[in-house]
Design a protein around this motif. Structure first.
Motif, PDB file in Angstrom:
ATOM      1  N   PRO A  64      14.969 -29.286  10.244  1.00 52.91           N
ATOM      2  CA  PRO A  64      15.128 -29.677   8.843  1.00 52.91           C
ATOM      3  C   PRO A  64      13.841 -29.786   8.040  1.00 52.91           C
ATOM      4  N   HIS A  65      12.687 -29.872   8.723  1.00 54.86           N
ATOM      5  CA  HIS A  65      11.449 -30.125   7.970  1.00 54.86           C
ATOM      6  C   HIS A  65      10.241 -29.860   8.862  1.00 54.86           C
ATOM      7  N   ALA A  66       9.217 -29.295   8.235  1.00 51.70           N
ATOM      8  CA  ALA A  66       7.902 -29.168   8.876  1.00 51.70           C
ATOM      9  C   ALA A  66       6.869 -29.090   7.761  1.00 51.70           C
ATOM     10  N   GLU A  67       5.681 -29.555   8.038  1.00 50.78           N
ATOM     11  CA  GLU A  67       4.630 -29.509   7.006  1.00 50.78           C
ATOM     12  C   GLU A  67       3.267 -29.465   7.689  1.00 50.78           C
ATOM     13  N   PHE A  68       2.426 -28.522   7.260  1.00 47.05           N
ATOM     14  CA  PHE A  68       1.103 -28.335   7.850  1.00 47.05           C
ATOM     15  C   PHE A  68       0.086 -28.086   6.735  1.00 47.05           C
ATOM     16  N   ASP A  69      -1.162 -28.450   7.015  1.00 51.92           N
ATOM     17  CA  ASP A  69      -2.213 -28.360   6.006  1.00 51.92           C
ATOM     18  C   ASP A  69      -2.885 -26.999   5.954  1.00 51.92           C
ATOM     19  N   THR A  70      -2.651 -26.167   6.962  1.00 57.50           N
ATOM     20  CA  THR A  70      -3.325 -24.860   7.022  1.00 57.50           C
ATOM     21  C   THR A  70      -2.318 -23.755   7.322  1.00 57.50           C
ATOM     22  N   ALA A  71      -2.705 -22.537   6.944  1.00 57.52           N
ATOM     23  CA  ALA A  71      -1.865 -21.386   7.263  1.00 57.52           C
ATOM     24  C   ALA A  71      -1.746 -21.211   8.778  1.00 57.52           C
TER      25      ALA A  71
ATOM     26  N   GLY B 299      -1.681 -23.526  10.965  1.00 56.63           N
ATOM     27  CA  GLY B 299      -0.695 -24.492  11.435  1.00 56.63           C
ATOM     28  C   GLY B 299       0.727 -23.955  11.275  1.00 56.63           C
ATOM     29  N   TRP B 300       0.993 -23.307  10.147  1.00 55.74           N
ATOM     30  CA  TRP B 300       2.310 -22.712   9.928  1.00 55.74           C
ATOM     31  C   TRP B 300       2.543 -21.527  10.860  1.00 55.74           C
ATOM     32  N   ARG B 301       1.498 -20.774  11.151  1.00 56.54           N
ATOM     33  CA  ARG B 301       1.661 -19.637  12.081  1.00 56.54           C
ATOM     34  C   ARG B 301       2.006 -20.137  13.481  1.00 56.54           C
ATOM     35  N   ALA B 302       1.331 -21.194  13.905  1.00 50.95           N
ATOM     36  CA  ALA B 302       1.625 -21.748  15.223  1.00 50.95           C
ATOM     37  C   ALA B 302       3.053 -22.302  15.264  1.00 50.95           C
ATOM     38  N   PHE B 303       3.462 -22.901  14.165  1.00 50.76           N
ATOM     39  CA  PHE B 303       4.824 -23.421  14.077  1.00 50.76           C
ATOM     40  C   PHE B 303       5.845 -22.280  14.141  1.00 50.76           C
ATOM     41  N   ALA B 304       5.555 -21.182  13.459  1.00 52.08           N
ATOM     42  CA  ALA B 304       6.454 -20.023  13.511  1.00 52.08           C
ATOM     43  C   ALA B 304       6.614 -19.528  14.942  1.00 52.08           C
ATOM     44  N   ASP B 305       5.527 -19.546  15.696  1.00 54.90           N
ATOM     45  CA  ASP B 305       5.607 -19.127  17.100  1.00 54.90           C
ATOM     46  C   ASP B 305       6.504 -20.079  17.906  1.00 54.90           C
TER      47      ASP B 305
ATOM     48  N   ASP C 126      10.542 -27.881  -0.899  1.00 52.48           N
ATOM     49  CA  ASP C 126       9.796 -27.149  -1.934  1.00 52.48           C
ATOM     50  C   ASP C 126       8.369 -26.817  -1.520  1.00 52.48           C
ATOM     51  N   HIS C 127       7.800 -27.576  -0.581  1.00 56.31           N
ATOM     52  CA  HIS C 127       6.396 -27.383  -0.250  1.00 56.31           C
ATOM     53  C   HIS C 127       6.137 -26.048   0.460  1.00 56.31           C
ATOM     54  N   GLU C 128       7.164 -25.434   1.033  1.00 58.91           N
ATOM     55  CA  GLU C 128       6.976 -24.129   1.685  1.00 58.91           C
ATOM     56  C   GLU C 128       6.639 -23.033   0.670  1.00 58.91           C
ATOM     57  N   PHE C 129       6.820 -23.332  -0.618  1.00 61.85           N
ATOM     58  CA  PHE C 129       6.549 -22.354  -1.662  1.00 61.85           C
ATOM     59  C   PHE C 129       5.258 -22.662  -2.436  1.00 61.85           C
ATOM     60  N   ALA C 130       4.448 -23.585  -1.909  1.00 62.47           N
ATOM     61  CA  ALA C 130       3.134 -23.885  -2.476  1.00 62.47           C
ATOM     62  C   ALA C 130       2.072 -23.217  -1.614  1.00 62.47           C
ATOM     63  N   PRO C 131       1.192 -22.405  -2.206  1.00 57.82           N
ATOM     64  CA  PRO C 131       0.224 -21.647  -1.405  1.00 57.82           C
ATOM     65  C   PRO C 131      -0.705 -22.544  -0.588  1.00 57.82           C
ATOM     66  N   ILE C 132      -0.952 -22.131   0.636  1.00 57.60           N
ATOM     67  CA  ILE C 132      -1.949 -22.753   1.506  1.00 57.60           C
ATOM     68  C   ILE C 132      -2.822 -21.625   2.053  1.00 57.60           C
ATOM     69  N   ASP C 133      -4.109 -21.749   1.855  1.00 62.02           N
ATOM     70  CA  ASP C 133      -5.040 -20.688   2.284  1.00 62.02           C
ATOM     71  C   ASP C 133      -4.626 -19.331   1.716  1.00 62.02           C
ATOM     72  N   GLY C 134      -4.093 -19.367   0.485  1.00 65.62           N
ATOM     73  CA  GLY C 134      -3.769 -18.123  -0.209  1.00 65.62           C
ATOM     74  C   GLY C 134      -2.452 -17.485   0.168  1.00 65.62           C
ATOM     75  N   VAL C 135      -1.609 -18.171   0.950  1.00 67.96           N
ATOM     76  CA  VAL C 135      -0.333 -17.592   1.372  1.00 67.96           C
ATOM     77  C   VAL C 135       0.744 -18.671   1.324  1.00 67.96           C
ATOM     78  N   LEU C 136       1.987 -18.265   1.042  1.00 70.91           N
ATOM     79  CA  LEU C 136       3.094 -19.216   1.045  1.00 70.91           C
ATOM     80  C   LEU C 136       3.563 -19.473   2.477  1.00 70.91           C
ATOM     81  N   PRO C 137       3.695 -20.730   2.871  1.00 68.01           N
ATOM     82  CA  PRO C 137       4.252 -21.008   4.199  1.00 68.01           C
ATOM     83  C   PRO C 137       5.599 -20.324   4.430  1.00 68.01           C
ATOM     84  N   TYR C 138       6.426 -20.237   3.393  1.00 66.17           N
ATOM     85  CA  TYR C 138       7.720 -19.574   3.545  1.00 66.17           C
ATOM     86  C   TYR C 138       7.542 -18.110   3.940  1.00 66.17           C
TER      87      TYR C 138
END
Length: 275
Positions: free
Chosen positions: A125-132, A134-140, A162-174
């Motif tokens: 239902p939810h995940a949040e990371f401060d870096t791209a 972090g999101w890549r590791a989560f995707a794995d 909504d935070h998945e659509f805010a850019p982090i390190d120049g890319v959207l977590p979504y």
């Protein structure tokens, strides 16, 4: 050249009046673009009713069943074991077709609980990371969990805010999740309110991942941006539903003033909505 809509509607009516075959009637209905949500595909995320469930699980679920729901999506079992929760669902004729669980625990244990509850879908239902990264590791990790779920006969997904659509390190977590997760292993439960709240075009999101968006969280939005009960706000749900290929339409409100009224309003709307 396409026939006018009025002509197609008239043709469908004539076929029905003449006792045309079921196949012909289905074809005519498809040609006119009519759609509705099957009863079994209407669900409610029980997080909406968390305060009531914490007080009395059985009484609250009975009220959900009395409204007309036959499917629910769980968010915990409110002090009961999964077996106890399942017994109450069974007694009321309810099915917990989906459930929210984070990945903090053992995936095998989550799968066992999902089987006990009767889930077809298991959703983070939810995940949040401060870096791209972090999101890549989560995707794995999603891929790994999705592989185990597939082997266990479950579909595995991720639910956005909504935070998945805010850019982090120049890319959207979504976008990281879309591109890095395996579409055979991970689907999306698109929360329509949060996507619109983030400024996204939900039709474009659906176009990009139509086959992966298997579940929709149906919550509405007021002109000022607040969350609203389905059908009472500004969201064009008929257009969205016509665009999607979702298998479950799940009523939800994160902070309802009257949770049971939200459940009732949402159910009635999804039963009546046409496109």
């Amino acid at each position: 050249m396409p026939l006018p809509r009025r002509t197609l509607l008239h043709t469908a009516a004539l076929l029905a009046a003449a006792g045309a075959t079921g196949a012909a009637t289905t074809t005519a209905a498809a040609a006119t673009g009519h759609g509705r949500i099957p009863h079994h595909a209407i669900s409610i995320q029980l997080y909406t009713l968390r305060a009531q469930l914490d007080e009395d699980v059985a009484a609250t679920l009975r009220q959900v069943a009395d409204i007309g729901y036959r499917s629910v999506e769980t968010a915990g079992t409110h002090g009961l074991t999964t077996a106890e929760f399942r017994t109450i669902l069974d007694d009321l004729g309810l099915r917990a077709t989906s459930g929210h669980s984070d990945l903090e625990g053992d995936v095998d244990a989550l799968i066992e609980d999902a089987h006990t509850l009767g889930h077809r879908h298991l959703v983070v239902p939810h995940a949040e990371f401060d870096t791209a990264d972090g999101w890549r590791a989560f995707a794995d990790r999603l891929n790994e969990a999705g592989s185990k779920c597939r082997d266990a006969g479950l579909r595995f997904g991720y639910h956005n805010h909504d935070h998945e659509f805010a850019p982090i390190d120049g890319v959207l977590p979504y976008d990281i999740l879309r591109r890095r997760t395996d579409r055979r292993l991970v689907h999306f439960e698109l929360d329509l309110y949060w996507a619109v709240h983030a400024g996204q075009d939900v039709l474009a999101l659906i176009d990009a991942e139509r086959d992966r968006i298997r579940q929709l969280h149906v919550k509405d939005r007021t002109p000022s941006g607040d969350m609203a009960d389905p059908g009472t706000g500004t969201m064009d749900f008929p257009e969205i539903f016509d665009h999607a290929r979702a298998h479950e339409f799940i009523v939800e409100h994160d902070n309802p003033t009257d949770a049971l009224n939200t459940a009732r309003v949402g159910y009635d709307y999804l039963r009546k909505v046409r496109w």
